[in-house]
Design a protein around this motif. Structure first.
Motif, PDB file in Angstrom:
ATOM      1  N   TYR A 123       0.828  -1.202   0.000  1.00 54.35           N
ATOM      2  CA  TYR A 123       0.000   0.000   0.000  1.00 54.35           C
ATOM      3  C   TYR A 123       0.869   1.261   0.000  1.00 54.35           C
ATOM      4  O   TYR A 123       0.566   2.239  -0.687  1.00 54.35           O
ATOM      5  N   LEU A 124       1.949   1.208   0.768  1.00 46.82           N
ATOM      6  CA  LEU A 124       2.831   2.366   0.821  1.00 46.82           C
ATOM      7  C   LEU A 124       3.571   2.547  -0.501  1.00 46.82           C
ATOM      8  O   LEU A 124       3.759   3.675  -0.977  1.00 46.82           O
ATOM      9  N   LYS A 125       3.983   1.440  -1.118  1.00 50.86           N
ATOM     10  CA  LYS A 125       4.641   1.540  -2.427  1.00 50.86           C
ATOM     11  C   LYS A 125       3.699   2.143  -3.463  1.00 50.86           C
ATOM     12  O   LYS A 125       4.104   2.984  -4.275  1.00 50.86           O
ATOM     13  N   ALA A 126       2.437   1.750  -3.433  1.00 53.66           N
ATOM     14  CA  ALA A 126       1.451   2.322  -4.360  1.00 53.66           C
ATOM     15  C   ALA A 126       1.273   3.818  -4.099  1.00 53.66           C
ATOM     16  O   ALA A 126       1.095   4.612  -5.036  1.00 53.66           O
ATOM     17  N   THR A 127       1.342   4.200  -2.827  1.00 54.82           N
ATOM     18  CA  THR A 127       1.209   5.616  -2.461  1.00 54.82           C
ATOM     19  C   THR A 127       2.387   6.423  -2.982  1.00 54.82           C
ATOM     20  O   THR A 127       2.206   7.504  -3.575  1.00 54.82           O
ATOM     21  N   ILE A 128       3.588   5.903  -2.781  1.00 56.37           N
ATOM     22  CA  ILE A 128       4.787   6.597  -3.251  1.00 56.37           C
ATOM     23  C   ILE A 128       4.773   6.726  -4.773  1.00 56.37           C
ATOM     24  O   ILE A 128       5.129   7.772  -5.328  1.00 56.37           O
ATOM     25  N   ASN A 129       4.349   5.679  -5.448  1.00 57.22           N
ATOM     26  CA  ASN A 129       4.259   5.736  -6.916  1.00 57.22           C
ATOM     27  C   ASN A 129       3.284   6.816  -7.364  1.00 57.22           C
ATOM     28  O   ASN A 129       3.538   7.540  -8.340  1.00 57.22           O
ATOM     29  N   ALA A 130       2.153   6.934  -6.656  1.00 52.40           N
ATOM     30  CA  ALA A 130       1.164   7.962  -7.006  1.00 52.40           C
ATOM     31  C   ALA A 130       1.701   9.365  -6.727  1.00 52.40           C
ATOM     32  O   ALA A 130       1.443  10.310  -7.490  1.00 52.40           O
ATOM     33  N   ILE A 131       2.455   9.510  -5.639  1.00 56.76           N
ATOM     34  CA  ILE A 131       3.074  10.807  -5.340  1.00 56.76           C
ATOM     35  C   ILE A 131       4.060  11.182  -6.444  1.00 56.76           C
ATOM     36  O   ILE A 131       4.081  12.325  -6.921  1.00 56.76           O
ATOM     37  N   GLU A 132       4.868  10.212  -6.873  1.00 60.20           N
ATOM     38  CA  GLU A 132       5.822  10.469  -7.954  1.00 60.20           C
ATOM     39  C   GLU A 132       5.106  10.876  -9.244  1.00 60.20           C
ATOM     40  O   GLU A 132       5.588  11.734  -9.992  1.00 60.20           O
ATOM     41  N   LYS A 133       3.973  10.281  -9.486  1.00 65.44           N
ATOM     42  CA  LYS A 133       3.251  10.545 -10.729  1.00 65.44           C
ATOM     43  C   LYS A 133       2.550  11.904 -10.721  1.00 65.44           C
ATOM     44  O   LYS A 133       2.536  12.613 -11.739  1.00 65.44           O
ATOM     45  N   HIS A 134       1.982  12.285  -9.577  1.00 64.98           N
ATOM     46  CA  HIS A 134       1.103  13.455  -9.558  1.00 64.98           C
ATOM     47  C   HIS A 134       1.647  14.661  -8.786  1.00 64.98           C
ATOM     48  O   HIS A 134       1.136  15.782  -8.964  1.00 64.98           O
ATOM     49  N   TYR A 135       2.658  14.461  -7.927  1.00 66.45           N
ATOM     50  CA  TYR A 135       3.069  15.553  -7.047  1.00 66.45           C
ATOM     51  C   TYR A 135       4.566  15.854  -7.111  1.00 66.45           C
ATOM     52  O   TYR A 135       5.068  16.612  -6.289  1.00 66.45           O
ATOM     53  N   SER A 136       5.265  15.293  -8.085  1.00 68.27           N
ATOM     54  CA  SER A 136       6.707  15.502  -8.153  1.00 68.27           C
ATOM     55  C   SER A 136       7.056  16.625  -9.131  1.00 68.27           C
ATOM     56  O   SER A 136       6.353  16.858 -10.117  1.00 68.27           O
ATOM     57  N   ASP A 137       8.144  17.296  -8.829  1.00 68.58           N
ATOM     58  CA  ASP A 137       8.715  18.313  -9.709  1.00 68.58           C
ATOM     59  C   ASP A 137      10.213  18.027  -9.729  1.00 68.58           C
ATOM     60  O   ASP A 137      10.976  18.550  -8.921  1.00 68.58           O
TER      61      ASP A 137
END
Length: 569
Positions: free
Chosen positions: A463-477
């Motif tokens: 679940y945490l890995k999925a969360t980190i992946n989503a952060i990388e996809k939508h909230y990274s610069d």
């Protein structure tokens, strides 16, 4: 006067109050007496009304500046007509007087000093009485301006002039009598005081110079009488230029203070940091007759609920401005949890249980209140079942249970932690298997990057890995990250530097040290020449945003680097 860019600012502090000055030596922010008192220099938030203290050279060029070791004694070097001029700024410690001292030894060129003190953040002119040729008294604030050279007072602007080849000094203090030997003695006492402060915490390892800079920033922001660490010494510096998100951060936020303590406990300390934190929390709760903590307190441990708006122009026309903070009545479950997590780190390090009665009270409060919606780590007005708040609460109860001698109470804490975990599993997962920002949401938030560092989940948890992946996809610069906000489009603000450090910490635990190093390097690229961080950073325009310096960022950076050191060292 022109407002300086946030990135140009430096801090001098006596651990009661501080002043902010730019690369040319202009002081644009100073609250005499204490961090949260009214500012008498405030051109930082209103360049027309605010007071200031500037040193005027003809055609000066900034060369460099540096602190003396890890002290708060600042040296600035300018070039004026091919000549170099070096001056010292400091705030006396362990001396018979307090205030701001400025000294220039044998300037090769002529210059002038210019001051304007204004009451109530610049809204009112200040009474000024010239008592001697080199002294002006400000009765309403019990301040005196002393100078080595004659002073002239014209309306509310003060001038003094120094000819080429002369040494000079000037000081704005709380004492009526002052001379150059007093300044020299105060400088030496201040030097010795900062050597003693530096000895409380030490660090050697990766990013060593950068961590030392962050330690200075944190130690400058301590209010010595109570040991509280303020979030930042400023009010009104905007998260969005020209926007409304302009807050007063001159308080001790419980979440921030706890996370700062957690970061420092991992370093080589003499115990003072740990004792100061516990003393502040217990003192604030007892002073206000509370069974749980407020989300923030004044530097004197008082509960602060009042606020007022200031009719000022703001930093680059960012309004409204206020003193005080409207989050006083919020319920922030993660703040309670963060205190217990910090105490757990202290207990593990010291093998003692200071202030255990307070810890028990907070743990019991979490058990009684975890089912409530809270305002979350970003202090949203919209209360929700924020996942990060719940997760940290569960982990806090699990961490403290082994220290509880009463087995019935310990089991109750563990039982509630299990209920919280069950709630998260049943209500706080997105359709794609990530930890939602709150129950029922399909969005994620970077606050969940704290879960592995605090032991709620392993870094490789699905679940945490999925969360980190989503952060990388939508909230990274690049290698920096934005947070998720309920009530504001976070794409309109800068990257959030503390949270970027949390991501670096997560990647250390996940074994991706290259990524962690890349993030920490990117974060450091957002610091100014003295290593200070603001709350946010606009990567497009390359400017600092938010209140400055932000202790939350400095502690998060230290924590991530320390995790890296423990892994590679």
């Amino acid at each position: 006067m022109k407002q300086p860019p946030i990135s140009s600012l430096a801090v001098i502090s006596d651990r009661n109050a501080c002043a902010l000055l730019d690369r040319e030596g202009t002081i644009s922010w100073y609250c005499p007496g204490a961090f949260d008192h009214e500012a008498v220099f405030s051109s930082l938030i209103d360049q027309d009304k605010g007071g200031y203290w500037q040193i005027n050279f003809s055609n000066s060029i900034f060369l460099n500046r540096a602190f003396e070791k890890r002290s708060s004694i600042l040296y600035t070097c300018l070039q004026v007509n091919s000549q170099q001029v070096k001056f010292i700024d400091f705030m006396p410690m362990n001396s018979s007087f307090k205030g701001i001292c400025r000294k220039i030894s044998r300037s090769p060129v002529a210059f002038s000093g210019e001051l304007s003190l204004r009451s109530d953040y610049g809204l009112q002119a200040m009474d000024a009485i010239q008592t001697h040729a080199e002294v002006i008294h400000f009765p309403s604030k019990n301040l005196w301006l002393h100078s080595s050279h004659p002073i002239t007072l014209e309306n509310d602007v003060i001038h003094y002039h120094v000819t080429a080849g002369e040494s000079s000094w000037a000081a704005l203090t709380d004492c009526e009598q002052l001379n150059e030997p007093d300044i020299d003695e105060a400088l030496q006492l201040t030097r010795e005081a900062w050597i003693n402060i530096e000895a409380h915490i030490n660090y050697e390892g990766p990013f060593e110079r950068e961590v030392q800079n962050s330690l200075r920033a944190l130690q400058q922001m301590v209010y010595e009488p109570t040991g509280g660490i303020i979030a930042a010494p400023t009010t009104g510096l905007p998260e969005v230029i020209g926007g409304k998100r302009n807050y007063d951060y001159r308080f001790v936020w419980m979440r921030d203070a706890a996370l700062i303590t957690s970061s420092l406990v991992g370093l080589q300390t003499d115990g003072k940091v740990e004792r100061s934190f516990m003393s502040f929390v217990s003192g604030a709760m007892r002073k206000n007759h509370q069974s749980h903590v407020s989300c923030f307190y004044g530097i004197d441990q008082s509960f602060r609920k009042n606020f007022k708006y200031l009719s000022l122009a703001g930093y680059q026309d960012s309004r409204p401005l206020m003193t005080g903070n409207t989050a006083a009545d919020q319920f922030q479950l993660d703040a309670e949890a963060s205190i217990l997590l910090a105490c757990g780190a202290i207990y593990a390090k010291t093998d003692e249980r200071p202030e255990w009665e307070i810890v028990e009270s907070i743990a019991d409060y979490i058990c009684r209140n975890w089912e409530r919606k809270d305002n979350g780590i970003w202090e949203e007005e919209q209360a929700q079942h924020y996942t990060s708040s719940k997760a940290l609460a569960a982990r806090a109860l699990e961490v403290m249970a082994p220290y509880q001698n009463n087995q019935e109470t310990a089991e109750r804490w563990r039982y509630n932690a299990g209920l919280i975990r069950k709630f998260i599993n049943e209500n706080c997962l997105t359709s794609y298997g990530a930890l939602a920002v709150h129950a029922g949401s399909e969005d994620v938030d970077i606050a969940c990057a704290l879960l592995a560092p605090f032991g709620f989940a392993k870094a490789d948890d699905k679940y945490l890995k999925a969360t980190i992946n989503a952060i990388e996809k939508h909230y990274s610069d690049g290698n920096l990250y934005r947070r998720h906000l309920q009530e504001f489009d976070s794409n309109k603000e800068g990257v959030f530097l503390a949270a970027s450090c949390w991501m670096a910490h997560h990647y250390v635990l996940a074994g991706n040290l290259d990524k962690a190093n890349a993030i920490l390097t990117a974060v450091q690229n957002c610091a100014n020449d003295l290593g200070y961080f603001s709350e946010e950073y606009d990567t497009e325009n390359k400017i600092m945003l938010g209140n400055f310096p932000q202790t939350f960022v400095h502690s998060s950076f230290i924590c991530a680097v320390n995790a890296l050191e423990n892994t590679v060292g």
